[in-house]
Structures are given as C-alpha cells and as structure tokens.
Design a protein around this motif. Structure first.
Motif, PDB file in Angstrom:
ATOM      1  N   THR A 131       0.712  -1.260   0.091  1.00  0.00           N
ATOM      2  CA  THR A 131       0.015   0.009  -0.080  1.00  0.00           C
ATOM      3  C   THR A 131       0.807   1.428  -0.103  1.00  0.00           C
ATOM      4  OG1 THR A 131      -1.660  -1.113   1.498  1.00  0.00           O
ATOM      5  CG2 THR A 131      -1.685   1.256   1.243  1.00  0.00           C
ATOM      6  N   GLN A 132       2.001   1.217   0.808  1.00  0.00           N
ATOM      7  CA  GLN A 132       2.846   2.530   0.805  1.00  0.00           C
ATOM      8  C   GLN A 132       3.328   2.540  -0.421  1.00  0.00           C
ATOM      9  OE1 GLN A 132       3.143   4.753   3.283  1.00  0.00           O
ATOM     10  NE2 GLN A 132       3.971   5.711   1.841  1.00  0.00           N
ATOM     11  N   GLU A 133       3.886   1.473  -1.013  1.00  0.00           N
ATOM     12  CA  GLU A 133       4.729   1.631  -2.150  1.00  0.00           C
ATOM     13  C   GLU A 133       3.790   2.236  -3.361  1.00  0.00           C
ATOM     14  OE1 GLU A 133       6.918  -1.834  -3.979  1.00  0.00           O
ATOM     15  OE2 GLU A 133       5.254  -1.475  -5.697  1.00  0.00           O
ATOM     16  N   MET A 134       2.323   1.938  -3.319  1.00  0.00           N
ATOM     17  CA  MET A 134       1.540   2.536  -4.501  1.00  0.00           C
ATOM     18  C   MET A 134       1.101   3.848  -4.174  1.00  0.00           C
ATOM     19  SD  MET A 134       0.791   0.631  -7.008  1.00  0.00           S
ATOM     20  CE  MET A 134      -0.373   1.922  -7.607  1.00  0.00           C
ATOM     21  N   ASN A 135       0.848   4.283  -2.629  1.00  0.00           N
ATOM     22  CA  ASN A 135       0.885   5.622  -2.456  1.00  0.00           C
ATOM     23  C   ASN A 135       1.943   6.389  -2.847  1.00  0.00           C
ATOM     24  OD1 ASN A 135      -1.575   4.888  -0.865  1.00  0.00           O
ATOM     25  ND2 ASN A 135      -0.572   4.841   0.991  1.00  0.00           N
ATOM     26  N   ASP A 136       3.328   6.174  -2.599  1.00  0.00           N
ATOM     27  CA  ASP A 136       4.327   6.839  -3.038  1.00  0.00           C
ATOM     28  C   ASP A 136       4.397   6.963  -4.405  1.00  0.00           C
ATOM     29  OD1 ASP A 136       5.265   6.936  -0.566  1.00  0.00           O
ATOM     30  OD2 ASP A 136       6.777   5.381  -0.613  1.00  0.00           O
ATOM     31  N   TYR A 137       4.074   6.110  -5.344  1.00  0.00           N
ATOM     32  CA  TYR A 137       3.907   6.115  -6.765  1.00  0.00           C
ATOM     33  C   TYR A 137       2.848   7.000  -7.097  1.00  0.00           C
ATOM     34  CZ  TYR A 137       3.382   4.615 -11.697  1.00  0.00           C
ATOM     35  OH  TYR A 137       3.190   4.420 -12.839  1.00  0.00           O
ATOM     36  N   SER A 138       1.605   6.904  -6.602  1.00  0.00           N
ATOM     37  CA  SER A 138       0.549   7.713  -7.138  1.00  0.00           C
ATOM     38  C   SER A 138       0.920   9.021  -6.663  1.00  0.00           C
ATOM     39  CB  SER A 138      -0.850   7.268  -6.429  1.00  0.00           C
ATOM     40  OG  SER A 138      -0.848   6.008  -7.005  1.00  0.00           O
ATOM     41  N   ASP A 139       1.577   9.659  -5.580  1.00  0.00           N
ATOM     42  CA  ASP A 139       1.718  10.907  -5.015  1.00  0.00           C
ATOM     43  C   ASP A 139       2.727  11.583  -5.864  1.00  0.00           C
ATOM     44  OD1 ASP A 139       1.514  13.139  -3.145  1.00  0.00           O
ATOM     45  OD2 ASP A 139       3.487  12.588  -2.926  1.00  0.00           O
ATOM     46  N   LEU A 140       3.679  10.765  -6.321  1.00  0.00           N
ATOM     47  CA  LEU A 140       4.678  11.369  -7.032  1.00  0.00           C
ATOM     48  C   LEU A 140       4.349  11.592  -8.461  1.00  0.00           C
ATOM     49  CD1 LEU A 140       7.749  12.211  -7.585  1.00  0.00           C
ATOM     50  CD2 LEU A 140       8.572   9.985  -7.856  1.00  0.00           C
ATOM     51  N   MET A 141       3.664  10.586  -9.017  1.00  0.00           N
ATOM     52  CA  MET A 141       3.149  10.623 -10.586  1.00  0.00           C
ATOM     53  C   MET A 141       2.102  11.770 -10.489  1.00  0.00           C
ATOM     54  SD  MET A 141       3.394   9.712 -13.619  1.00  0.00           S
ATOM     55  CE  MET A 141       3.993   7.898 -13.764  1.00  0.00           C
ATOM     56  N   LEU A 144       4.068  15.153 -10.600  1.00  0.00           N
ATOM     57  CA  LEU A 144       4.790  15.319 -11.885  1.00  0.00           C
ATOM     58  C   LEU A 144       3.836  15.809 -12.856  1.00  0.00           C
ATOM     59  CD1 LEU A 144       7.282  12.257 -11.750  1.00  0.00           C
ATOM     60  CD2 LEU A 144       7.728  14.608 -11.609  1.00  0.00           C
ATOM     61  N   LYS A 145       2.704  15.162 -12.932  1.00  0.00           N
ATOM     62  CA  LYS A 145       1.840  15.540 -14.131  1.00  0.00           C
ATOM     63  C   LYS A 145       0.963  16.740 -13.983  1.00  0.00           C
ATOM     64  CE  LYS A 145       0.958  10.859 -15.876  1.00  0.00           C
ATOM     65  NZ  LYS A 145      -0.160   9.651 -16.079  1.00  0.00           N
ATOM     66  N   ASN A 204       8.277   2.541 -16.049  1.00  0.00           N
ATOM     67  CA  ASN A 204       8.715   3.269 -17.220  1.00  0.00           C
ATOM     68  C   ASN A 204       8.145   4.552 -17.582  1.00  0.00           C
ATOM     69  OD1 ASN A 204      10.561   1.173 -17.884  1.00  0.00           O
ATOM     70  ND2 ASN A 204       9.147   0.120 -19.496  1.00  0.00           N
ATOM     71  N   GLU A 205       6.851   4.610 -17.454  1.00  0.00           N
ATOM     72  CA  GLU A 205       5.888   5.780 -17.377  1.00  0.00           C
ATOM     73  C   GLU A 205       6.613   6.952 -16.309  1.00  0.00           C
ATOM     74  OE1 GLU A 205       1.701   7.782 -17.062  1.00  0.00           O
ATOM     75  OE2 GLU A 205       2.079   5.768 -16.375  1.00  0.00           O
ATOM     76  N   LEU A 206       6.817   6.277 -14.975  1.00  0.00           N
ATOM     77  CA  LEU A 206       7.224   7.442 -14.049  1.00  0.00           C
ATOM     78  C   LEU A 206       8.473   7.657 -14.475  1.00  0.00           C
ATOM     79  CD1 LEU A 206       6.788   8.531 -11.262  1.00  0.00           C
ATOM     80  CD2 LEU A 206       7.966   6.526 -10.219  1.00  0.00           C
ATOM     81  N   TRP A 210       9.639  11.536 -14.822  1.00  0.00           N
ATOM     82  CA  TRP A 210      10.785  12.153 -13.851  1.00  0.00           C
ATOM     83  C   TRP A 210      12.045  12.890 -14.578  1.00  0.00           C
ATOM     84  CZ3 TRP A 210      11.052  13.612  -8.901  1.00  0.00           C
ATOM     85  CH2 TRP A 210      12.470  13.793  -8.474  1.00  0.00           C
ATOM     86  N   ARG A 211      12.459  12.070 -15.611  1.00  0.00           N
ATOM     87  CA  ARG A 211      13.666  12.329 -16.631  1.00  0.00           C
ATOM     88  C   ARG A 211      13.316  13.747 -17.201  1.00  0.00           C
ATOM     89  NH1 ARG A 211      17.936   9.007 -17.191  1.00  0.00           N
ATOM     90  NH2 ARG A 211      17.586   7.305 -15.999  1.00  0.00           N
ATOM     91  N   ASP A 212      12.004  13.744 -17.657  1.00  0.00           N
ATOM     92  CA  ASP A 212      11.616  14.885 -18.400  1.00  0.00           C
ATOM     93  C   ASP A 212      11.461  16.281 -17.409  1.00  0.00           C
ATOM     94  OD1 ASP A 212      10.213  16.498 -20.967  1.00  0.00           O
ATOM     95  OD2 ASP A 212       8.430  16.320 -19.126  1.00  0.00           O
TER      96      ASP A 212
END
Length: 397
Positions: A131-141, A144-145, A204-206, A210-212
C-alpha cells in the motif's frame, strides 16, 4: 490564479510550515510571515540551534539585541553549516524587512537540512509495504503530471522579474530534490525487480516523466543564467553548456575502434570548448566582486550558485579530459586485441589447398610484419598504462 502563483503561495506556506516544525514547538517562537517575525533574530538562531545545538547558547540569545542575534546567526550558519550569508543585520532589523530576501535565505536551510523541520506526519507510513509503495508512486506521479508540469511552462516564457523567478526556481528545485528521495527508493525496488505493486510499464512511465521534469528544471536554470545582462549572460550560457559537455559520453557499441574515435572526438571538442576558461573565470569574479553589472544589481544567491558551479566545472573538465584519453587508448588496445584474436581463429582452422595456405601466409606476414602487430600493441599498451596513471592521479586515486 495561475499555476505559478499557486505554486508561490504553496511554497511560502510550505516554508512557513517547515520553519514552524523546526522551532515553534521547541522554542515557542511564532512565525507568521517572512517579515517582522524574523526581526529580533531569535528565529534564525533557533533554526541553527535545531540543526546544531552546540553552536548556539539559546539562553544568551534571548537576552541579546537584535543586531547581535542576527550577526551571530548569519556568521555561525555560514561558518559551520555551509549556508551562504545572503543577509546582514541591517537588512532585517528594519521596519519592513524584505520578504523575498528572507525567504530565499531560509530556503537554503530547508534545502541543506530538510529533516530539521520535517512534518512529523510524514513519518507515519502505512504498515502495509504494498500500500505504501502505491501511495508513494501515485503521489509522485500526480505531482509530476500536475503541479510540476504546470509550473515548468515558465521555461518557455521570457524573464520579466529575474529575482522573483530565480526564487521560484529555488523553491521548485527544493521540492524536486525532496521528492527525489521517493523516486530513488522506487527506482531501486523496480530496477531490482522487487516492486510489490508497480509493474514495468508503470515504472517506465514514471521514469520517463521524472527525467523529463528534471531536464526541464535544468533548462529553467539555464534560461535564468543566460538572461543576465550583457556578457554576464553569455558567461551563464557558457557555464551551462560546459556542464552539458561534461555529461557527454559515447554510446556503447560493438565496434571498439569506432568507440575509440568517438572518445578522441569528445576530447578534442572538450579542449576546444574550455580553451577560454581562464578568461571567463577572471571576468566572472571581477563582476561578482563588484556586485553589479551594466548598472544592474545582481542576485547574490544566483551569483553564489554560479561561483560554486564554476569551481566544480574548472576542477572536473581537466580530469574528464584525462579520462577520455585513457578510454580512447583502452578501446584501441581492445580493438587490436579483438582483431588479432579473430585472425588467429582463422589461422587455427583446418588447412586447405596450397593457394589457401599461401594466402593465409600472406595475411600473416601483412598483419604481423607489415602492420607491425607486436610493436603496435606494445606501443598502445605502454601509452595506455601512462594515461591510466595520469587519470588515476587526477582523480585522487
């Protein structure tokens, strides 16, 4: 309200929150703004004391004058915490201190010591790793967007208020740096194939996003440096381009000789680009000492940043050139060795008719004698050893 205006408002709130977390509860100092709340110097000393309690006797601070407190905080932070001195007591101990200047100064503490005022709530993470992994991913994405994407639209717009925009850049870069820890943690898990919920397409999307965003943030700084007046702007452009030069590296291909030639090309380009580095250095430090150029007062944080980056550039490019020389000779030795091994495999094959044997002998004589295989290999190997030693010394190894 534009995306940038919302970001400025949020950045100010975030900096106030960070300051509150760092000092309000522990010292009882209420920070409501970036003006009068800082005039007596207590808040500045409290931040320093939070980071390094041994540097400040806070009981004495409460009994000292504002001027003494401010001088103590600014000099101690510079000497012991590496925080450039952007302010003097006379800048703050006035009826209306400049908010931009104080925010810029305090933001340096946030960037260098984010943990000092970290929100305690951030430490309350989900007990479920997936759950924490997905929270981190979703918040960061999401960041960025949305916010990052919207704020970075400024990169394509002309500079109107350099001081304000440079402060916007610093605030955004501090937020990007803060989120980089989350990105790096996710990258480590995904690249090691240990992610619990994040799929390869999601990573890959993240990663691409991030690089962009990182690249466009870099372009924002380049734009601000190049917007400086006259020749100083040309210096800013030269410095940023020089940093790009240092990052260039050949693509990894099977053809060792081709790679060697690419290293030689990069070496020549580097020498050509940095041939005027001494004159640029002299020019920049003359301008920095003057504090203004072509009648325009310069932004001290920007000039300090340019000075730090110039020092790093001047230290790094000679080392990189020595590395390029080493890599060129390394690839040439490998290319010769591969060529020799390929021909040796042919010579070790089953002998055929006399004409084939005679042709093989001719190839042998040409490769070994005419092309002086052993002399060439020994010469290249000797040069490689010399280049390796020079590079190791330049790298402090």
């Amino acid at each position: 309200m534009s995306a940038l205006e919302k970001f400025r408002m949020n950045a100010k709130k975030a900096l106030l929150a960070w300051t509150g977390n760092a000092i309000t509860k522990k010292y009882g100092i209420q920070i409501k703004d970036f003006g009068k709340s800082w005039r007596d110097g207590l808040a500045f000393n409290a931040i320093v004391h939070t980071i390094r309690p041994d540097l400040i006797d806070f009981e004495n601070v409460r009994n000292q004058t504002a001027k003494v407190n401010l001088e103590q905080a600014f000099s101690t932070a510079e000497d012991h915490l590496g925080i450039p001195r952007l302010l003097d007591p006379e800048d703050v101990d006035v009826e209306k201190p400049d908010e931009k200047s104080i925010m810029t100064y305090v933001a340096q503490f946030l960037k260098a010591y984010p943990e000092a005022g970290e929100d305690p709530a951030l430490g309350r993470r989900s007990k479920d790793p997936a759950t924490q992994e997905m929270n981190d991913y979703s918040d960061l994405m999401a960041w960025l967007k949305s916010e990052a994407e919207e704020v970075l639209q400024i990169v394509d717009q002309p500079v109107n208020d350099r001081q304000q925009e440079y402060m916007d850049y610093l605030a955004f870069k501090a937020e990007l740096d803060r989120r980089e820890a989350v990105y790096n943690k996710l990258a480590e898990k995904c690249l090691a194939k240990k992610a619990l919920k994040i799929t390869e397409p999601m990573w890959n999307e993240l990663n691409e996003k991030w690089r962009d965003i990182s690249r466009r943030t870099r372009m924002w700084l380049w734009k601000l440096d190049a917007s400086l007046p006259g020749k100083l702007g040309k210096f800013g452009d030269w410095l940023n381009q020089g940093e790009e030069v240092l990052e260039q590296w050949p693509e990894d291909t099977q053809d060792k000789l081709e790679v060697a030639q690419e290293f030689a090309k990069l070496l020549q380009e580097s020498k050509e680009y940095f041939k005027d580095s001494d004159s640029w250095k002299t020019f920049f430090y003359e301008v920095k000492k003057a504090g203004k150029y072509e009648g325009e007062f310069l932004i001290q944080p920007q000039m300090d940043s340019l000075a730090t980056r110039l020092t790093a550039l001047l230290n790094e490019y000679p080392r990189r050139e020595k590395r390029l020389e080493f890599e060129e000779y390394k690839q040439r030795v490998l290319a010769l060795r591969e060529s020799a091994e390929a021909i040796l495999d042919l010579w070790k094959g089953k002998l055929g008719q006399q004409k084939e044997v005679e042709r093989m002998l001719a190839d042998y004589l040409d490769f070994v004698d005419t092309q002086q295989l052993f002399n060439t290999y020994n010469t290249l190997s000797s040069e490689l050893d010399k280049k390796a030693e020079v590079w190791r010394k330049s790298a402090g190894q």
